[in-house]
Design a protein around this motif. Structure first.
Motif, mmCIF file in Angstrom:
data_model
loop_
_atom_site.group_PDB
_atom_site.id
_atom_site.type_symbol
_atom_site.label_atom_id
_atom_site.label_comp_id
_atom_site.label_asym_id
_atom_site.label_seq_id
_atom_site.Cartn_x
_atom_site.Cartn_y
_atom_site.Cartn_z
ATOM 1 N N LEU A 76 45.867 3.504 16.462
ATOM 2 C CA LEU A 76 46.212 2.150 16.018
ATOM 3 C C LEU A 76 45.411 1.816 14.774
ATOM 4 O O LEU A 76 44.241 2.198 14.663
ATOM 5 N N PRO A 77 46.010 1.078 13.832
ATOM 6 C CA PRO A 77 45.242 0.594 12.680
ATOM 7 C C PRO A 77 44.430 -0.637 13.072
ATOM 8 O O PRO A 77 44.826 -1.410 13.947
ATOM 9 N N THR A 78 43.305 -0.842 12.392
ATOM 10 C CA THR A 78 42.445 -1.987 12.663
ATOM 11 C C THR A 78 42.644 -3.061 11.599
ATOM 12 O O THR A 78 43.325 -2.839 10.591
ATOM 13 N N LEU A 79 41.992 -4.205 11.806
ATOM 14 C CA LEU A 79 42.077 -5.272 10.809
ATOM 15 C C LEU A 79 41.538 -4.816 9.461
ATOM 16 O O LEU A 79 42.031 -5.218 8.412
ATOM 17 N N GLY A 80 40.529 -3.962 9.473
ATOM 18 C CA GLY A 80 39.916 -3.506 8.240
ATOM 19 C C GLY A 80 40.551 -2.283 7.638
ATOM 20 O O GLY A 80 39.958 -1.646 6.758
ATOM 21 N N ALA A 81 41.766 -1.915 8.086
ATOM 22 C CA ALA A 81 42.538 -0.794 7.532
ATOM 23 C C ALA A 81 41.977 0.563 7.928
ATOM 24 O O ALA A 81 42.354 1.579 7.340
ATOM 25 N N TYR A 155 48.816 -4.163 23.760
ATOM 26 C CA TYR A 155 49.221 -5.225 24.679
ATOM 27 C C TYR A 155 48.049 -5.654 25.550
ATOM 28 O O TYR A 155 47.164 -4.849 25.878
ATOM 29 N N ASP A 156 48.074 -6.941 25.954
ATOM 30 C CA ASP A 156 47.199 -7.367 27.035
ATOM 31 C C ASP A 156 47.721 -6.726 28.325
ATOM 32 O O ASP A 156 48.930 -6.782 28.599
ATOM 33 N N PRO A 157 46.849 -6.114 29.129
ATOM 34 C CA PRO A 157 47.320 -5.411 30.334
ATOM 35 C C PRO A 157 48.072 -6.351 31.279
ATOM 36 O O PRO A 157 47.688 -7.522 31.434
ATOM 37 N N PRO A 158 49.131 -5.882 31.919
ATOM 38 C CA PRO A 158 49.888 -6.728 32.856
ATOM 39 C C PRO A 158 49.045 -7.267 34.005
ATOM 40 O O PRO A 158 49.354 -8.322 34.555
ATOM 41 N N HIS A 159 47.953 -6.583 34.346
ATOM 42 C CA HIS A 159 47.160 -7.043 35.483
ATOM 43 C C HIS A 159 46.377 -8.324 35.193
ATOM 44 O O HIS A 159 45.716 -8.870 36.090
ATOM 45 N N LEU A 160 46.450 -8.836 33.970
ATOM 46 C CA LEU A 160 45.766 -10.085 33.649
ATOM 47 C C LEU A 160 46.533 -11.303 34.141
ATOM 48 O O LEU A 160 46.117 -12.437 33.901
ATOM 49 N N GLY A 161 47.634 -11.086 34.829
ATOM 50 C CA GLY A 161 48.399 -12.203 35.370
ATOM 51 C C GLY A 161 49.195 -12.922 34.310
ATOM 52 O O GLY A 161 49.902 -12.300 33.520
ATOM 53 N N LYS A 162 49.077 -14.258 34.257
ATOM 54 C CA LYS A 162 49.916 -15.046 33.343
ATOM 55 C C LYS A 162 49.671 -14.705 31.877
ATOM 56 O O LYS A 162 50.513 -14.959 31.024
ATOM 57 N N ASP A 163 48.509 -14.133 31.541
ATOM 58 C CA ASP A 163 48.209 -13.765 30.166
ATOM 59 C C ASP A 163 48.552 -12.314 29.867
ATOM 60 O O ASP A 163 48.410 -11.863 28.724
ATOM 61 N N GLY A 164 48.983 -11.573 30.862
ATOM 62 C CA GLY A 164 49.226 -10.151 30.672
ATOM 63 C C GLY A 164 50.598 -9.840 30.115
ATOM 64 O O GLY A 164 51.529 -10.639 30.177
ATOM 65 N N GLY A 165 50.725 -8.624 29.557
ATOM 66 C CA GLY A 165 52.012 -8.134 29.088
ATOM 67 C C GLY A 165 52.385 -8.556 27.690
ATOM 68 O O GLY A 165 53.448 -8.176 27.188
ATOM 69 N N ARG A 166 51.533 -9.332 27.016
ATOM 70 C CA ARG A 166 51.862 -9.834 25.679
ATOM 71 C C ARG A 166 51.351 -8.892 24.594
ATOM 72 O O ARG A 166 50.325 -8.236 24.759
ATOM 73 N N MET A 167 52.060 -8.865 23.487
ATOM 74 C CA MET A 167 51.594 -8.126 22.326
ATOM 75 C C MET A 167 50.371 -8.837 21.747
ATOM 76 O O MET A 167 50.317 -10.067 21.712
ATOM 77 N N ILE A 168 49.393 -8.065 21.290
ATOM 78 C CA ILE A 168 48.158 -8.640 20.774
ATOM 79 C C ILE A 168 48.293 -8.889 19.273
ATOM 80 O O ILE A 168 48.631 -7.967 18.519
ATOM 81 N N PRO A 169 48.018 -10.110 18.816
ATOM 82 C CA PRO A 169 48.216 -10.417 17.385
ATOM 83 C C PRO A 169 47.280 -9.664 16.456
ATOM 84 O O PRO A 169 47.534 -9.610 15.255
ATOM 85 N N LEU A 170 46.200 -9.081 16.981
ATOM 86 C CA LEU A 170 45.288 -8.305 16.146
ATOM 87 C C LEU A 170 45.843 -6.931 15.796
ATOM 88 O O LEU A 170 45.272 -6.230 14.963
ATOM 89 N N ASP A 171 46.933 -6.539 16.435
ATOM 90 C CA ASP A 171 47.616 -5.284 16.106
ATOM 91 C C ASP A 171 48.533 -5.571 14.921
ATOM 92 O O ASP A 171 49.688 -5.955 15.078
ATOM 93 N N THR A 172 48.008 -5.395 13.719
ATOM 94 C CA THR A 172 48.741 -5.814 12.521
ATOM 95 C C THR A 172 49.992 -4.982 12.283
ATOM 96 O O THR A 172 50.959 -5.476 11.705
ATOM 97 N N ARG A 173 49.992 -3.740 12.712
ATOM 98 C CA ARG A 173 51.182 -2.899 12.555
ATOM 99 C C ARG A 173 52.336 -3.471 13.373
ATOM 100 O O ARG A 173 53.442 -3.687 12.855
ATOM 101 N N ALA A 174 52.096 -3.729 14.649
ATOM 102 C CA ALA A 174 53.149 -4.259 15.515
ATOM 103 C C ALA A 174 53.548 -5.666 15.093
ATOM 104 O O ALA A 174 54.728 -6.037 15.150
#
Length: 495
Positions: A76-81, A155-174
């Motif tokens: 994965l790419p990072t914020l700092g390239a 992604y946030d892991p699905p096991h986090l419940g209501k916050d799980g399963g979402r794409m993470i905004p820090l993943d700039t590629r996605a």
């Protein structure tokens, strides 16, 4: 003259929010769409389901077997390239398609600790994220065919419940891929880009020699000295599906190799790969290769001009040009240019993302633009129409995160198209741009971003907040350093 903006965007009306400050501050449709995407808790499950389709599993397995791949980088790419990865024995590829690979969340923020000792992006207690591979990106590394690589989506892991399963905004590629998809759905247009990555090489046997005040650019003798470099670069790039088109020698040790333009998300991905290729070639040849924006005073900095065009997906027409022979910008291009220039101050924290980036603009006479202006085939402006059908955005440098630069440009372009903004004529900016001042240090760039209400609303809050924290920390570290220049200036200055 035909209304080309109406022709290219037949269903686009100027929305009310463009005249309402509260809506403008939320980033318009661009920001609203990204917030909706990032709130989707089913994203991980849908990606996982797609990965486990029998034809997908078999296709990836066949590539692994046919090429004798034994190890795979899950990247994965990072914020700092930078690029972070874990290496996995290839026989476990199906397991990785199902559950992905876990990283500490701060891997996406470069694992950077602040001056105060805080691990930026969540601290040591931050939960892990899961990176699900995108199997269509799997490739075999040509310098060692026992190793493959595949990009992942965080992604946030699905096991986090209501916050799980979402794409993470820090993943700039996605994030950029999702933003571009939404942009196309709303406007009917696709952003295509071609990059001009300059970089500096040093080491034995490649030193350039030229007369005083004479540039070594373009000289075939200097290209010959770089022959071992460009031959390996071309070979590895072509093996990784680059369509290499041209290259030249630009200043002492500086070369620029270009590949064919493409859809912007593919171009950004190739930029990430290109950097890895360059580092590998440098290792093999006993050289050093750097994307540092401004290594030397009095020599060209390392830019990364973004050549942009907008294509109507319904019929494959480039709406940035209309068949005229003379250099020109269509109405559509002008609106896009106005949006990019209006938001250039707020975008500079990404386009020129390091302390060193701004030395590129301070060194006079080196073709680096420093204003929010545009022109026809002139190199001193921020946006140059160098050929019909192409808008050359000249501010980014070689250290840029290409996913972030394209994300910011896309947000600015959509604003320009929606509001039908006017950039004025070449060399004569409109009233909209009269007072636009481009930052000349990283510190002022941070402030300009925070003052751009549209961009602050268009870019996800978590990404903006953490990115600014990283950049503020970098600027503070620099401001706290005592340099040799200061010592030379002030040690014996008084009396």
């Amino acid at each position: 003259m035909p209304n080309l903006i109406a022709d290219s965007l037949p269903n686009l009306e100027i929305p009310d929010y463009l005249t309402e400050q509260s809506d403008y501050a939320t980033g318009g449709r661009f920001g609203a769409a990204l917030r909706e995407i990032l709130a989707d808790t089913t994203a991980f499950a849908r990606h996982q389901e797609a990965n486990l389709q029998p034809e997908v599993v078999e296709a990836m397995g066949k590539k692994i077997r046919d090429n004798g791949v034994k190890y795979i980088y899950f990247m994965l790419p990072t914020l700092g390239a930078r690029t972070v990865a874990k290496v996995v024995p290839a026989e476990h590829y199906e397991r990785m398609l199902r559950k992905g690979i876990a990283f500490h969340r701060t891997a996406l923020t470069d694992l950077q600790t602040s001056r105060e000792g805080e691990l930026i992006g969540g601290g040591v207690d931050a939960h892990e994220f899961w990176g699900l591979p995108d199997p269509e990106t799997f490739q075999v590394l040509p310098w060692d065919t026992e190793v493959g690589r595949v990009f992942c989506t965080a992604y946030d892991p699905p096991h986090l419940g209501k916050d799980g399963g979402r794409m993470i905004p820090l993943d700039t590629r996605a994030l950029f891929k999702a933003a571009h998809k939404g942009f196309t759905e709303r406007t009917g247009l696709e952003l295509r880009s071609g990059l001009e990555p300059e970089m500096t090489w040093t080491g034995p046997g490649i030193e350039a020699i030229s007369k005083e005040d004479q540039s070594p650019a373009y000289q075939v003798e200097n290209l010959e000295k770089m022959r071992p470099v460009y031959k390996k670069l071309y070979a590895y790039a072509q093996a990784l599906d680059f369509d290499m088109i041209q290259g030249d020698y630009e200043d002492a040790g500086q070369i620029e190799l270009n590949w064919e333009y493409d859809r912007a998300d593919l171009t950004a991905e190739r930029m990430t790969t290109y950097r890895q290729i360059c580092k590998q070639v440098a290792r093999e040849l006993g050289l050093q290769a750097s994307f540092m924006p401004k290594p030397y005073n009095g020599k060209m900095g390392n830019g990364c001009h973004h050549n942009l065009s907008l294509w109507r997906v319904s019929d494959g027409v480039n709406v940035v040009e209309d068949g005229r022979v003379e250099l020109h910008a269509t109405d559509t291009a002008r609106h896009a240019i106005a949006g990019m220039l209006l938001h250039t101050p707020g975008s500079m924290v990404v386009m020129a993302s390091t302390v060193n980036s701004y030395k590129r603009f301070w060194d006079a006479g080196q073709f680096a633009p420093s204003g929010a202006d545009w022109g026809l085939d002139t190199r001193g402006v921020a946006i140059r129409i160098s050929a019909n059908g192409r808008m050359e955005y000249r501010l980014p440098d070689a250290s840029v995160n290409p996913y972030l630069s394209h994300l910011f440009l896309l947000a600015a372009i959509e604003h320009g198209l929606e509001a039908q903004l006017d950039p004025g004529d070449p060399g004569q900016p409109s009233a909209l741009l009269d007072n636009v001042v481009v930052p000349n240090t990283l510190g002022t760039a941070i402030e300009a971003f925070e003052q751009d209400e549209y961009l602050m609303g268009a870019i996800p809050e978590e990404l903006s907040r953490i990115y600014v924290q990283l950049k503020r920390d970098e600027w503070a570290r620099y401001c706290g350093q005592i340099t040799q220049w200061e010592f030379d200036q002030y040690w014996e200055a008084i009396p």
